[in-house]
Write an enzyme that holds these catalytic residues in place. Structure first.
Site, PDB file in Angstrom:
ATOM      1  N   HIS A  62      66.693  35.791  77.076  1.00 44.68           N
ATOM      2  CA  HIS A  62      66.203  34.559  77.707  1.00 44.68           C
ATOM      3  C   HIS A  62      67.149  34.052  78.795  1.00 44.68           C
ATOM      4  CE1 HIS A  62      68.621  31.480  75.429  1.00 44.68           C
ATOM      5  NE2 HIS A  62      68.548  32.331  74.437  1.00 44.68           N
ATOM      6  N   ASP A 165      74.895  32.024  75.770  1.00 45.16           N
ATOM      7  CA  ASP A 165      73.566  32.005  75.146  1.00 45.16           C
ATOM      8  C   ASP A 165      72.576  31.627  76.237  1.00 45.16           C
ATOM      9  OD1 ASP A 165      71.303  31.653  73.620  1.00 45.16           O
ATOM     10  OD2 ASP A 165      72.019  29.876  72.565  1.00 45.16           O
ATOM     11  N   GLU A 195      63.192  29.687  75.938  1.00 44.23           N
ATOM     12  CA  GLU A 195      63.523  30.093  74.566  1.00 44.23           C
ATOM     13  C   GLU A 195      64.088  28.927  73.785  1.00 44.23           C
ATOM     14  OE1 GLU A 195      66.037  31.726  71.242  1.00 44.23           O
ATOM     15  OE2 GLU A 195      66.586  30.397  72.858  1.00 44.23           O
ATOM     16  N   GLU A 196      64.956  28.159  74.447  1.00 44.93           N
ATOM     17  CA  GLU A 196      65.698  27.104  73.750  1.00 44.93           C
ATOM     18  C   GLU A 196      64.805  25.944  73.308  1.00 44.93           C
ATOM     19  OE1 GLU A 196      68.576  27.499  72.680  1.00 44.93           O
ATOM     20  OE2 GLU A 196      69.694  28.826  74.010  1.00 44.93           O
ATOM     21  N   ASP A 218      70.176  38.729  72.183  1.00 46.64           N
ATOM     22  CA  ASP A 218      70.624  37.333  72.221  1.00 46.64           C
ATOM     23  C   ASP A 218      71.976  37.242  71.515  1.00 46.64           C
ATOM     24  OD1 ASP A 218      70.625  34.526  72.474  1.00 46.64           O
ATOM     25  OD2 ASP A 218      68.518  34.355  71.935  1.00 46.64           O
ATOM     26  N   HIS A 304      76.090  27.097  71.653  1.00 47.75           N
ATOM     27  CA  HIS A 304      75.618  25.785  72.120  1.00 47.75           C
ATOM     28  C   HIS A 304      76.804  24.842  72.338  1.00 47.75           C
ATOM     29  CE1 HIS A 304      71.054  26.060  71.241  1.00 47.75           C
ATOM     30  NE2 HIS A 304      71.548  27.198  71.696  1.00 47.75           N
TER      31      HIS A 304
HETATM   32 CO    CO Z   1      70.447  29.054  72.047  1.00 45.81          CO
HETATM   33 ZN    ZN Z   2      69.762  32.261  72.678  1.00 47.50          ZN
END
Ligand code: CO
Ligand code: ZN
Length: 327
Positions: A62, A165, A195-196, A218, A304
Site C-alpha cells: 500500500h 508502513d 489501506e490504512e 507490508d 505507526h
Molecule cells: Co499501517
Molecule cells: Zn501497512
C-alpha cells in the site's frame, strides 16, 4: 536500495492522496514492466507479462500512510483534526505534521495532562503559526491532510523513518520489478490506496485482476523490544511469512510455497502471527470467488510512529524470497 526507500518514504501520501507516491513509483519502474495503469480508486497496477502458460500473481503493497485531516479552524487560527488511519494519541502529541503545500504544524494539547490514559485526539490542536482564522485559511482548508514529519536515515544496517508502513513494501516491489525475475507467470505489481482506513484499494484492484494467487507485502510488528507482547518475530532474522493477522488466515498452499521458496534458496525467514492490525491480504482473499492469499512482511519496530525501524537485511531478503516465489 536505501535511495528508493528514502525517496518513497519522504513522498507525501496520506490515504486517498497517494498520487505523488504513484508518480514516484512510475518514474522508477517505467521501462521495466510491460504495462502501467491506474484504476478509479487510484491503485497503481504495473504488469510484467508472462508467456501465457503461467499463473497470474498479484503482489500488493500500500502507498498510503497515516496522517491527520483538518476538521475545524478556530478564530485564532488553530486547527482541529481527525485521524487518517490508526493514531496512538500519546505518539502524536508534540509531533510535527506537514501539509501537501509544505505548511508545517505542531500538534499540542488544550489542557494540562494529569493522566496519560485520558489523552484524546479531540483535545489536541495543530498550530501552523497563523495568528487568525483568515491567516490559517490562506495556508490550509477544511479537509486538507497532513502527514507526520520524520527523516529517513541509515544506522548500523537499519533504516529509521516515518512511513516505512508501507513504503518499505513499495520499495521491495520496485526493487523486484527492477530485478525483473524470469518467469512464465504474469506478475502484477500492485501499489494500493487507502489501506490504512480499511484495506479499501486492494479490494477493487484484486477484483479488476482476479489473480490466481496474491501476496500482501507490508510491515509486521516484532517481539524483541523491552516489555513488548510475546511475538515470534525479531528484527534482522529474515522476512516474515504470514500465518495470520487480524484480517486474514493465509492460504496454506501460499504459505507452504513461500516456506519452500525460502528453504530452497537458503533465505532466512520467520513465521508471523500478528496480534493487531490487518493487511491488504484481508480484502484480497475474499474478493470475487475467493483468492488464495498470504503475505510477506518486513519486521518493523514502532509501527505507526515517526521512527519506524527496519533491518536492511530483512528488506533485501524479502526481495530474494519474492524473486524465488514468483518463479
Ligand atoms: Co499501517
Ligand atoms: Zn501497512
Amino acid at each position: 536500495m536505501f535511495d528508493i526507500i528514502k525517496k518513497l518514504a519522504q513522498t507525501y501520501g496520506p490515504s486517498g492522496n497517494e498520487k505523488k507516491v504513484a508518480d514516484a513509483i512510475i518514474e522508477m519502474v517505467k521501462g521495466k514492466v510491460d504495462e502501467i495503469r491506474t484504476d478509479p480508486l487510484g491503485n497503481l497496477i504495473c504488469v510484467k507479462k508472462g508467456n501465457g502458460s503461467g499463473k497470474k500473481i498479484m503482489l500488493a503493497a500500500h502507498m498510503d500512510e497515516i496522517g491527520v485531516i483538518v476538521s475545524y479552524i478556530d478564530d485564532k487560527g488553530f486547527l482541529r483534526f481527525s485521524n487518517i488511519g490508526g493514531l496512538p494519541p500519546l505518539v502524536i502529541l508534540g509531533q510535527r505534521v506537514v501539509f501537501e503545500n509544505g505548511t508545517i504544524g505542531v500538534i499540542w494539547y488544550e489542557e494540562d495532562i494529569d493522566d496519560m490514559k485520558n489523552v484524546r485526539i479531540d483535545k489536541m490542536y495543530i498550530d501552523i503559526s497563523a495568528g487568525s482564522a483568515q491567516e490559517a485559511e490562506k495556508l490550509v482548508k477544511i479537509g486538507d491532510m497532513a502527514v507526520f514529519a520524520g527523516d529517513t536515515v541509515k544506522q548500523s544496517g537499519r533504516v529509521i523513518s516515518k512511513a516505512l508502513d508501507d513504503r518499505i513494501g513499495c520499495a521491495v516491489l520496485v526493487q523486484l520489478a527492477l530485478n525483473a525475475p524470469k518467469t512464465d507467470n504474469e506478475i502484477y505489481y500492485v501499489f494500493t490506496t487507502q489501506e490504512e482506513v480499511g484495506l479499501r484499494g486492494a479490494r477493487t484492484a484484486a477484483f479488476g485482476i482476479i489473480p490466481d494467487m496474491a501476496l500482501a507485502i507490508d510491515v509486521c510488528c516484532t517481539g524483541d523490544t523491552p516489555g513488548c507482547k510475546h511475538m515470534a518475530v525479531r528484527l534482522g532474522e529474515g522476512p516474515a511469512i504470514k500465518i495470520k493477522d487480524r484480517s486474514v488466515i493465509a492460504h496454506p498452499e501460499v504459505k507452504d510455497r513461500l516456506i519452500d521458496a525460502a528453504k530452497k534458496n537458503n533465505i532466512p525467514y520467520q513465521m508471523e502471527i500478528m496480534l493487531r492490525g490487518g493487511t491488504d491480504a484481508g480484502s484480497i482473499h475474499i474478493t470475487a470467488g475467493g483468492i488464495p492469499s498470504g503475505g510477506v512482511s518486513i519486521p518493523a519496530r514502532y509501527v505507526h510512529n515517526t521512527a519506524e525501524t527496519v533491518d536492511i537485511k530483512d528488506v533485501e531478503n524479502a526481495v530474494k524470497l519474492l524473486e524465488s516465489f514468483v518463479k
